[in-house]
Design a protein around this motif. Structure first.
Motif, mmCIF file in Angstrom:
data_model
loop_
_atom_site.group_PDB
_atom_site.id
_atom_site.type_symbol
_atom_site.label_atom_id
_atom_site.label_comp_id
_atom_site.label_asym_id
_atom_site.label_seq_id
_atom_site.Cartn_x
_atom_site.Cartn_y
_atom_site.Cartn_z
ATOM 1 N N LEU A 134 9.824 7.501 5.567
ATOM 2 C CA LEU A 134 8.710 7.898 6.421
ATOM 3 C C LEU A 134 7.510 8.148 5.520
ATOM 4 O O LEU A 134 7.580 8.945 4.581
ATOM 5 C CB LEU A 134 9.077 9.184 7.164
ATOM 6 N N GLU A 135 6.439 7.451 5.788
ATOM 7 C CA GLU A 135 5.275 7.573 4.891
ATOM 8 C C GLU A 135 3.997 7.234 5.645
ATOM 9 O O GLU A 135 3.941 6.247 6.367
ATOM 10 C CB GLU A 135 5.470 6.618 3.700
ATOM 11 N N VAL A 136 3.007 8.084 5.488
ATOM 12 C CA VAL A 136 1.693 7.854 6.088
ATOM 13 C C VAL A 136 0.690 7.744 4.934
ATOM 14 O O VAL A 136 0.712 8.552 4.003
ATOM 15 C CB VAL A 136 1.309 9.013 7.030
ATOM 16 N N LEU A 137 -0.164 6.736 5.010
ATOM 17 C CA LEU A 137 -1.106 6.514 3.900
ATOM 18 C C LEU A 137 -2.082 7.682 3.766
ATOM 19 O O LEU A 137 -2.490 8.281 4.773
ATOM 20 C CB LEU A 137 -1.901 5.220 4.136
ATOM 21 N N PRO A 138 -2.465 8.006 2.523
ATOM 22 C CA PRO A 138 -3.479 9.040 2.315
ATOM 23 C C PRO A 138 -4.741 8.660 3.097
ATOM 24 O O PRO A 138 -5.082 7.493 3.181
ATOM 25 C CB PRO A 138 -3.760 8.964 0.804
ATOM 26 N N ASN A 182 0.814 -1.225 0.000
ATOM 27 C CA ASN A 182 0.000 0.000 0.000
ATOM 28 C C ASN A 182 0.844 1.269 0.000
ATOM 29 O O ASN A 182 0.315 2.356 -0.199
ATOM 30 C CB ASN A 182 -0.901 0.044 1.245
ATOM 31 N N PHE A 183 2.146 1.122 0.241
ATOM 32 C CA PHE A 183 2.994 2.312 0.358
ATOM 33 C C PHE A 183 3.689 2.602 -0.965
ATOM 34 O O PHE A 183 4.024 1.689 -1.714
ATOM 35 C CB PHE A 183 4.013 2.111 1.490
ATOM 36 N N ARG A 184 3.878 3.899 -1.217
ATOM 37 C CA ARG A 184 4.467 4.324 -2.468
ATOM 38 C C ARG A 184 5.895 3.836 -2.632
ATOM 39 O O ARG A 184 6.319 3.435 -3.696
ATOM 40 C CB ARG A 184 4.473 5.865 -2.531
ATOM 41 N N TYR A 212 -0.355 1.069 13.541
ATOM 42 C CA TYR A 212 -1.579 0.441 13.037
ATOM 43 C C TYR A 212 -2.819 1.238 13.464
ATOM 44 O O TYR A 212 -2.842 1.825 14.545
ATOM 45 C CB TYR A 212 -1.710 -0.983 13.584
ATOM 46 N N PHE A 213 -3.812 1.251 12.600
ATOM 47 C CA PHE A 213 -5.166 1.629 12.992
ATOM 48 C C PHE A 213 -5.969 0.354 12.902
ATOM 49 O O PHE A 213 -6.186 -0.153 11.789
ATOM 50 C CB PHE A 213 -5.741 2.671 12.014
ATOM 51 N N GLY A 214 -6.397 -0.191 14.031
ATOM 52 C CA GLY A 214 -6.996 -1.517 14.000
ATOM 53 C C GLY A 214 -5.972 -2.483 13.438
ATOM 54 O O GLY A 214 -4.851 -2.553 13.923
ATOM 55 N N LYS A 215 -6.337 -3.191 12.368
ATOM 56 C CA LYS A 215 -5.409 -4.173 11.807
ATOM 57 C C LYS A 215 -4.651 -3.645 10.607
ATOM 58 O O LYS A 215 -3.928 -4.374 9.940
ATOM 59 C CB LYS A 215 -6.177 -5.438 11.404
ATOM 60 N N LYS A 216 -4.863 -2.370 10.289
ATOM 61 C CA LYS A 216 -4.275 -1.805 9.074
ATOM 62 C C LYS A 216 -3.033 -0.987 9.406
ATOM 63 O O LYS A 216 -3.076 -0.091 10.245
ATOM 64 C CB LYS A 216 -5.310 -0.909 8.382
ATOM 65 N N LEU A 217 -1.944 -1.290 8.692
ATOM 66 C CA LEU A 217 -0.721 -0.498 8.836
ATOM 67 C C LEU A 217 -0.922 0.812 8.079
ATOM 68 O O LEU A 217 -1.144 0.819 6.875
ATOM 69 C CB LEU A 217 0.467 -1.266 8.248
ATOM 70 N N VAL A 218 -0.861 1.942 8.793
ATOM 71 C CA VAL A 218 -1.179 3.225 8.148
ATOM 72 C C VAL A 218 0.017 4.170 8.051
ATOM 73 O O VAL A 218 -0.035 5.179 7.361
ATOM 74 C CB VAL A 218 -2.353 3.936 8.863
ATOM 75 N N GLY A 219 1.103 3.847 8.771
ATOM 76 C CA GLY A 219 2.309 4.677 8.671
ATOM 77 C C GLY A 219 3.519 3.827 8.959
ATOM 78 O O GLY A 219 3.422 2.825 9.674
#
Lengths: 158, 158
Positions: free
Chosen positions: A87-91, A21-23, A53-60
Motif C-alpha cells: 500500500l503506497e500513496v505518492l508524496p 514512481n513508487f518506492r 488515478y488523479f487525472g492520468k497519473k497513478l497516485v496510489g
C-alpha cells in the motif's frame, strides 16, 4: 474527504512505467515486465494491483493476493483471505483519503484481510478497523500482522 | 578466509541491545523484548536468531524459522523447511565471509532453505548455491524466492 475510484490495474507498459514512481518496486513488477516482453501474459491482462488515478497519473496503489483456506493460519474458522501488500500513496497526494479508499476496497469482497504493518504505521491500521494479532514466532517470522475481521470471524489461536 | 563460529542467540537484554546495531530491527525483536519484560519468556531462552561474534561484539546475524511440511509450497516432495530471514552483517565486517558462514550453517540441518532475496543480492545467493524459483504470483506475492535444495529435493511445480 473526496471519494476516490479504485480500479484494477492492467498489465501493460504504461502501468509498469507508472510503477517506477513508487518506492516498493520489486519482484512482482519485474516478473510482469518479463512476462509481457516474452508474451507470456497478454497486454492488458489483470494484475494483482489496484490503484487510484488523479487525472492520468497513478497516485496510489496496493496489491491484493487471495490465499487459499488450506494455508490459512490466521482466521477462525479457516477460510480464504486476502493479503494486502505494498500500500503506497505518492508524496504530494497523501492525507487525501487515498490510502483509506484502497483499504476500504479490500474489504468489499467480505473476506478477511491480512497485512504486515510497517513500523510506526499501527495508528493508520487501527483507524482502518484493523487489529494486531498476538505475535506467534513460527507463523509470523518477524512480520507485524494486522487483520480486518468480517462478522463471525475471529483470530485463529495457536 | 577465516572460519567463523555460528552461535544460537539467547533472548536476553544483552542480545537485544546488540540487535539495535542492525538495520532490520522489527517485530521479532520487539516481541522478544516485551516477552522478556513481562516474564513470558525466561532470560537466556533460545531465540530464532543465529549470530557471529568478533570478540564480544555481535557482527552478523540471521533468523531461521522452521515451517511445517503442511504449509510447504516450494519443495517436491513437500517437507519441513527453513526460512532464512534478516541476514545482515554490520558495515566494517563485510567481505570477511561472515554472511557465507551464516548461510552455510543454515544448510547443516539437511533441510531445504528458502529466502527472499533482496534486490541486487542475486549474485550473493547464487554463490551460496541457492537458485531462484519460477515466480508464481499467488504463492510469492512480490517476494523473490531463492532456495537451497538438498539432494533428492526439487522445486514444487504449480
Amino acid at each position: 474527504m473526496d471519494s476516490h475510484e479504485v480500479v484494477r490495474l492492467k498489465v501493460n507498459f504504461k502501468t509498469l512505467e507508472e510503477f517506477e514512481n513508487f518506492r516498493e518496486y520489486g519482484q512482482q513488477e519485474l516478473s510482469m515486465k518479463e512476462d509481457l516482453e516474452a508474451n507470456i501474459v497478454e497486454n492488458d491482462s489483470e494484475s494483482p494491483f489496484y490503484g487510484i488515478y488523479f487525472g492520468k497519473k497513478l497516485v496510489g496503489r496496493m496489491s491484493l493476493y487471495r490465499t487459499d483456506k488450506k494455508f490459512d493460519r490466521y482466521f477462525d474458522p479457516p477460510q480464504d483471505y486476502l493479503e494486502l501488500w505494498k500500500l503506497e500513496v505518492l508524496p504530494g497526494y497523501q492525507g487525501k483519503g487515498i490510502g483509506k479508499a484502497l483499504v476500504d476496497y479490500s474489504k468489499t469482497e467480505g473476506l478477511p484481510v491480512k497485512t504486515n504493518a510497517r513500523q510506526r504505521s499501527d495508528d493508520f491500521w487501527l483507524k482502518q478497523g484493523f487489529e494486531p494479532l498476538t505475535y506467534q514466532t513460527d507463523r509470523d517470522k518477524g512480520e507485524n500482522p494486522y487483520v480486518w475481521l468480517p462478522k463471525g470471524v475471529s483470530e485463529q489461536k495457536d
